[in-house]
Design a protein around this motif. Structure first.
Motif, PDB file in Angstrom:
ATOM      1  N   UNK A   1      38.679  44.576  30.465  1.00  0.00           N
ATOM      2  CA  UNK A   1      39.459  43.328  30.678  1.00  0.00           C
ATOM      3  C   UNK A   1      39.398  43.124  32.039  1.00  0.00           C
ATOM      4  N   UNK A   2      39.600  43.794  32.974  1.00  0.00           N
ATOM      5  CA  UNK A   2      39.390  43.657  34.469  1.00  0.00           C
ATOM      6  C   UNK A   2      37.802  42.997  34.880  1.00  0.00           C
ATOM      7  N   UNK A   3      36.715  43.857  34.233  1.00  0.00           N
ATOM      8  CA  UNK A   3      35.544  43.218  34.653  1.00  0.00           C
ATOM      9  C   UNK A   3      35.330  41.684  34.091  1.00  0.00           C
ATOM     10  N   UNK A   4      35.764  41.520  32.834  1.00  0.00           N
ATOM     11  CA  UNK A   4      35.812  40.319  32.383  1.00  0.00           C
ATOM     12  C   UNK A   4      36.345  39.093  33.213  1.00  0.00           C
ATOM     13  N   UNK A   5      37.707  39.773  33.938  1.00  0.00           N
ATOM     14  CA  UNK A   5      38.276  39.089  34.708  1.00  0.00           C
ATOM     15  C   UNK A   5      37.528  38.558  36.010  1.00  0.00           C
ATOM     16  N   UNK A   6      36.932  39.705  36.485  1.00  0.00           N
ATOM     17  CA  UNK A   6      35.974  39.422  37.628  1.00  0.00           C
ATOM     18  C   UNK A   6      35.086  38.451  37.730  1.00  0.00           C
ATOM     19  N   UNK A   7      34.460  38.576  36.276  1.00  0.00           N
ATOM     20  CA  UNK A   7      33.145  37.329  36.025  1.00  0.00           C
ATOM     21  C   UNK A   7      33.848  35.891  36.012  1.00  0.00           C
ATOM     22  N   UNK A   8      35.155  36.038  35.183  1.00  0.00           N
ATOM     23  CA  UNK A   8      35.698  34.690  35.458  1.00  0.00           C
ATOM     24  C   UNK A   8      36.082  34.047  36.728  1.00  0.00           C
ATOM     25  N   UNK A   9      36.593  35.009  37.324  1.00  0.00           N
ATOM     26  CA  UNK A   9      36.936  34.471  38.627  1.00  0.00           C
ATOM     27  C   UNK A   9      35.735  33.995  39.718  1.00  0.00           C
ATOM     28  N   UNK A  10      34.577  34.857  39.535  1.00  0.00           N
ATOM     29  CA  UNK A  10      33.236  34.491  40.086  1.00  0.00           C
ATOM     30  C   UNK A  10      32.890  33.088  39.733  1.00  0.00           C
ATOM     31  N   UNK A  11      33.035  32.894  38.244  1.00  0.00           N
ATOM     32  CA  UNK A  11      32.438  31.509  37.627  1.00  0.00           C
ATOM     33  C   UNK A  11      33.322  30.383  38.505  1.00  0.00           C
ATOM     34  N   UNK A  12      34.655  30.694  38.654  1.00  0.00           N
ATOM     35  CA  UNK A  12      35.341  29.652  39.240  1.00  0.00           C
ATOM     36  C   UNK A  12      34.974  29.411  40.817  1.00  0.00           C
ATOM     37  N   UNK A  13      34.636  30.478  41.379  1.00  0.00           N
ATOM     38  CA  UNK A  13      34.327  30.421  42.950  1.00  0.00           C
ATOM     39  C   UNK A  13      33.059  29.995  43.197  1.00  0.00           C
ATOM     40  N   UNK A  14      32.196  30.038  42.033  1.00  0.00           N
ATOM     41  CA  UNK A  14      30.653  29.650  42.423  1.00  0.00           C
ATOM     42  C   UNK A  14      30.490  28.318  41.873  1.00  0.00           C
ATOM     43  N   UNK A  15      30.980  28.032  40.643  1.00  0.00           N
ATOM     44  CA  UNK A  15      30.995  27.090  39.742  1.00  0.00           C
ATOM     45  C   UNK A  15      29.630  27.068  38.702  1.00  0.00           C
TER      46      UNK A  15
END
Length: 547
Positions: free
Chosen positions: A158-172
């Motif tokens: 769950x936390x790894x998926x969370x990191x990927x989703x946050x990275x998508x928000x940060x990089x677009x």
């Protein structure tokens, strides 16, 4: 100075919560009591205490994940590995997609990547919260093992998926191929680093003990630092610190099986880790309660950015998200059960029916807790362009509210679902315990006899008699373990009553010994040093017989 006062107040609140759950006339889960005390602290100090997100993540998650990996029963983990992996990985992805799409549909102003981040961080479950809720109606052992194993692994997924989703928000941007390759490196490197750190530190520490002697204080401190070392090294190499902490804990459980640590060290270490677990879990829930007023206030302010201007829509969001989490979990558990039954039928195994209450209990038991709160608080304050992170306050509110509602819902439903539930008895654990007691007693008897023979060589007649008497007294303790086994025709109820009577009488004797030692110490007839030593031995005996 204000920070120190708040930290001390939180620690006092954690201590008070342990007693309040026993004093209150009505039953409340420990996490809910801690959340209430945290809200009380916020009212006294007039504002919540904000921690740096990365610091918060580093301080609380590594030791908790390390301890989960260390203490989870490995036999149950491997026996039910199929069900655990399906829940820990398949259900997490299912939850991220299903809940993420629902959240984005309900709140169009929340970007899809942010909705997926929220869904990912509310996907991990919390076994500590579940066990606290089920204290009045204990969860069947095998069911609890599955929940613990799921929590151990879905924390990481769950936390790894969370990191990927946050990275998508940060990089677009988001690339599935690149994310898959990154995930493989993050996961595999994290696991390898966790194993290497624990094994390397343990090997070096044993060399130090052999060369220079054992130092308990330093050894305990090193043990506490292992999860932080694994986490920081993995993060430095751009791997998963979360998986590294989990792998370090699992490896520690195998290192402990080497038996190269003294019994006193294990007793001390167990006490220290129990304190760390209670304190850290408690502080996280107290922090949730302390920040809750500010979270609610900021979430209401962000409602002006959505299509629904009324704050009551927050309640709708929370109830809808919790409902879909339970529904998704129910569907996945049912599908997983049907799949496992189908595979059993294909292997020619006898089918075993599962009560619908077990399926529903598994769905309700998906309580969110410390990991969800610790993760959501690490959301960045700003995106690279300098703008605020989209809907950050609303995401934190919804995650905190999911924790609260899932705790309340499970505390109301789970004891009722489990009450009177009869599952097939697990006789394997009893047989294993009997085997362990008998085998260890036989080995001990052989060792006592060998030691007696070595000691009596060249001794006088009087010394030989003393050694023989001492060996006989020691051997008698182990002979009892060999003789008290239940015969095939012996009444189980009679054996149970006999064991209860023995424990009751033994406890009375231990209590009397302690009281006499205290009395002699108060009168000055025995030094406090000797009294502490003897009382500790009595405490260990009492603990052993309770186990």
């Amino acid at each position: 100075m204000h920070t120190i006062e708040v930290v001390l107040a939180m620690l006092v609140a954690v201590v008070a919560s342990g007693y309040l759950v026993r004093i209150l006339p009505f039953s409340l889960p420990l996490p809910l009591v801690q959340i209430g005390l945290g809200a009380l602290i916020a009212g006294v100090f007039n504002r919540g205490h904000a921690l740096e997100p990365d610091m918060f993540f580093l301080l609380f998650l590594p030791p908790l994940l390390f301890l989960d990996g260390w203490r989870i029963p490995k036999q149950g983990l491997f026996r039910d590995k199929g069900a655990i992996l399906e829940l820990a990985f398949g259900l997490v992805v299912f939850t991220v997609l299903g809940a993420g799409l629902l959240i984005h549909w309900m709140i169009p102003s929340m970007p899809l990547a942010v909705a997926f981040a929220l869904a990912a961080i509310i996907s991990p479950t919390d076994p500590v919260a579940v066990s606290a809720i089920a204290s009045r109606a204990p969860i069947p052992k095998r069911l609890m093992h599955i929940l613990e194993g799921e929590s151990l692994l879905n924390d990481a997924s769950g936390l790894v998926c969370f990191r990927f989703a946050v990275a998508a928000v940060m990089t677009g941007t988001f690339s599935l191929a690149q994310a898959s390759l990154t995930f493989l490196w993050v996961a595999l490197a994290g696991l390898v680093i966790g194993v290497a750190v624990t094994w390397g530190v343990s090997t070096f520490q044993r060399w130090l003990w052999r060369s220079f002697g054992e130092e308990p204080g330093a050894a305990l401190l090193v043990n506490l630092l292992i999860p932080f070392a694994a986490y920081l090294l993995a993060e430095e190499l751009h791997a998963s610190g979360i998986l590294a902490a989990v792998a370090a804990g699992v490896t520690m459980s195998y290192v402990e099986l080497t038996g190269r640590i003294s019994g006193s060290m294990r007793v001390q270490r167990n006490a220290v880790w129990n304190m760390v677990q209670f304190s850290f879990n408690g502080i996280i829930f107290v922090l949730l309660g302390e920040q809750l007023p500010g979270i609610v206030e900021r979430a209401i302010q962000t409602m002006s950015a959505t299509e629904h201007h009324s704050a009551w829509w927050l309640v709708v969001y929370v109830l809808a998200i919790n409902a879909v989490l339970v529904a998704l979990r129910l569907v996945w558990v049912w599908l997983s059960l049907r799949w496992n039954l189908l595979r059993a039928r294909m292997r020619g195994e006898k089918e075993t029916s599962t009560s619908w209450r077990v399926v529903l209990a598994m769905s309700v038991a998906g309580v969110r807790g410390a990991i969800t709160l610790a993760g959501v608080l690490t959301l960045p304050l700003m995106i690279p362009g300098g703008e605020p992170f989209p809907a950050r306050d609303l995401v934190i509110f919804l995650a905190a509210a999911v924790i609260l509602v899932s705790l309340v819902g499970a505390s109301l439903m789970l004891p009722r679902l489990l009450k009177g539930l009869e599952l097939p008895k697990d006789d394997d654990s009893r047989r294993e315990e009997d085997l362990a007691r008998r085998s260890s007693s036989k080995a001990a008897l052989a060792a006592v006899e060998k030691a007696r023979q070595d000691l009596v060589q060249g001794q006088s007649t009087t010394a030989v008699q003393l050694l023989n008497d001492a060996a006989a007294r020691v051997s008698l303790l182990y002979q009892r373990n060999l003789e008290k086994g239940q015969g095939p025709d012996e009444d189980p109820e009679k054996v149970r009553r006999m064991e209860q009577a023995y424990r009751s009488l033994r406890t009375a004797g231990l209590n009397a010994e302690r009281e006499e030692l205290f009395r002699l110490t108060r009168r000055g007839q025995v030094s406090d040093e000797i009294a502490r030593k003897l009382i500790r031995n009595l405490d260990l005996l009492e603990t052993r017989q309770r186990d």
